[in-house]
Scaffold this active site. Sequence first.
Site, PDB file in Angstrom:
ATOM      1  N   VAL A 135       0.814  -1.233   0.000  1.00  0.00           N
ATOM      2  CA  VAL A 135       0.000   0.000   0.000  1.00  0.00           C
ATOM      3  C   VAL A 135       0.841   1.273   0.000  1.00  0.00           C
ATOM      4  CG1 VAL A 135      -2.042  -1.037   1.086  1.00  0.00           C
ATOM      5  CG2 VAL A 135      -0.299   0.069   2.530  1.00  0.00           C
ATOM      6  N   ASN A 138      -7.710  -0.660   5.947  1.00  0.00           N
ATOM      7  CA  ASN A 138      -7.352  -1.308   7.207  1.00  0.00           C
ATOM      8  C   ASN A 138      -5.855  -1.542   7.376  1.00  0.00           C
ATOM      9  OD1 ASN A 138      -7.786  -3.362   9.539  1.00  0.00           O
ATOM     10  ND2 ASN A 138      -6.783  -4.563   7.938  1.00  0.00           N
ATOM     11  N   SER A 172      -7.172   4.141  15.318  1.00  0.00           N
ATOM     12  CA  SER A 172      -6.723   3.524  16.580  1.00  0.00           C
ATOM     13  C   SER A 172      -7.028   4.478  17.719  1.00  0.00           C
ATOM     14  CB  SER A 172      -5.217   3.286  16.522  1.00  0.00           C
ATOM     15  OG  SER A 172      -4.720   2.922  17.786  1.00  0.00           O
ATOM     16  N   TYR A 207       2.916   7.287  14.585  1.00  0.00           N
ATOM     17  CA  TYR A 207       1.695   6.468  14.450  1.00  0.00           C
ATOM     18  C   TYR A 207       0.489   7.217  15.024  1.00  0.00           C
ATOM     19  CZ  TYR A 207      -1.322   2.289  15.051  1.00  0.00           C
ATOM     20  OH  TYR A 207      -2.349   1.371  15.005  1.00  0.00           O
ATOM     21  N   LYS A 252      -2.723   8.352  12.733  1.00  0.00           N
ATOM     22  CA  LYS A 252      -4.093   7.915  13.019  1.00  0.00           C
ATOM     23  C   LYS A 252      -4.993   9.112  13.326  1.00  0.00           C
ATOM     24  CE  LYS A 252      -3.670   3.385  12.557  1.00  0.00           C
ATOM     25  NZ  LYS A 252      -4.293   2.691  11.415  1.00  0.00           N
TER      26      LYS A 252
END
Length: 290
Positions: free
Chosen positions: A87, A113, A165, A178, A182
């Site tokens: 991806v 996802n 998340s 991260y 998110k």
Amino acid sequence: PAIPSIDSTITSKTNSTMSVTYDFTGKVVLITGSSSGIGAATAVQFAQSGASVVVTGRNVDTVSDVAKQCLKVSPKGVKALEVTADVTKQEDLRRLVDQTIKHFGKLDILVNNAGATIKANVTDSDFYQNYEKVMAINLNSVVYLTHICVEYLEKTKGNIINISSVAGMRTSPNNGPYCMAKSALDMFTKCMAAELGAKRIRVNVINPGPVRTNFTTSLGMSLEMRDKVMAAFGNVIPVGRVGESDDIADNILYLASDHAAFVNGSQLVSDGGLVASNNLNFDLVKKYME
Ligand code: NDP
């Protein structure tokens, strides 16, 4: 670290007391990161509900394993399309969509996802490289895939579900990129919901808490350590357990279904009450991430 077998990432619903069933017969569903964990459980649940499913990931063997499981549960024996793709590569995403349209003729539901994290402290020498990698996997891929799927989703009045998340809502140690990716994904979802509503495309996001999958292997965590961390999380999560892949797959199927026809731009926190309890940053996690 050893890659665990696919079977350990998909939980069985056979002991479940839940009886929600959906009918996705004739719907085409593309789920990124469907070779493991939450994505794999989602592919299997969609297949079980009659959908034509696209299973994708970088590993040809795990993609094929999940596709086989989809075929096994599909009421009319619909074969899943298997696509090996990274991806983080635009050309792979383009090929993923082209193959989906060529094979099934349309796209009804896109589940963004695929995701992974890398430990990153701002003082690390490779911090910026890791920041770019984490953004590429968790955010840029979703933005690009959404961009190239809109023309097809408009035709089917389809919908998009993004998997974020609780890390997008609270900080976690040495995990800044991260958390940022998110958090941006949550806002991207809302922007797209506002923008694409007029095309009758709904866009929603789910923020899972800790879920027992292979996710922690991207952090170099052994399965034993993963189970320790999950057990410790179970002790601080108000409902007394961590999530299983099927918990999140259940949420995804609901949002994708007509039962959620008026739900657009919403953020479904599926974490057993972890964020509400403020217990996200406890000692074992801090110790591991240091
Ligand atoms: P898994 O590691 O079990 O699955 C991740 C999936 O993403 C795999 O299918 C993997 O396939 C795929 N993937 C990773 N990197 C790439 C890439 N560069 N290109 C294509 N596919 C890729 O983790 P989960 O099921 O737990 O994770 C699913 C989502 O849930 C992620 O977005 C994660 O951030 C989110 N999440 C997970 C939580 C958890 O505790 N497990 C908590 C909160 C959110 P392959 O390696 O073969 O490419």
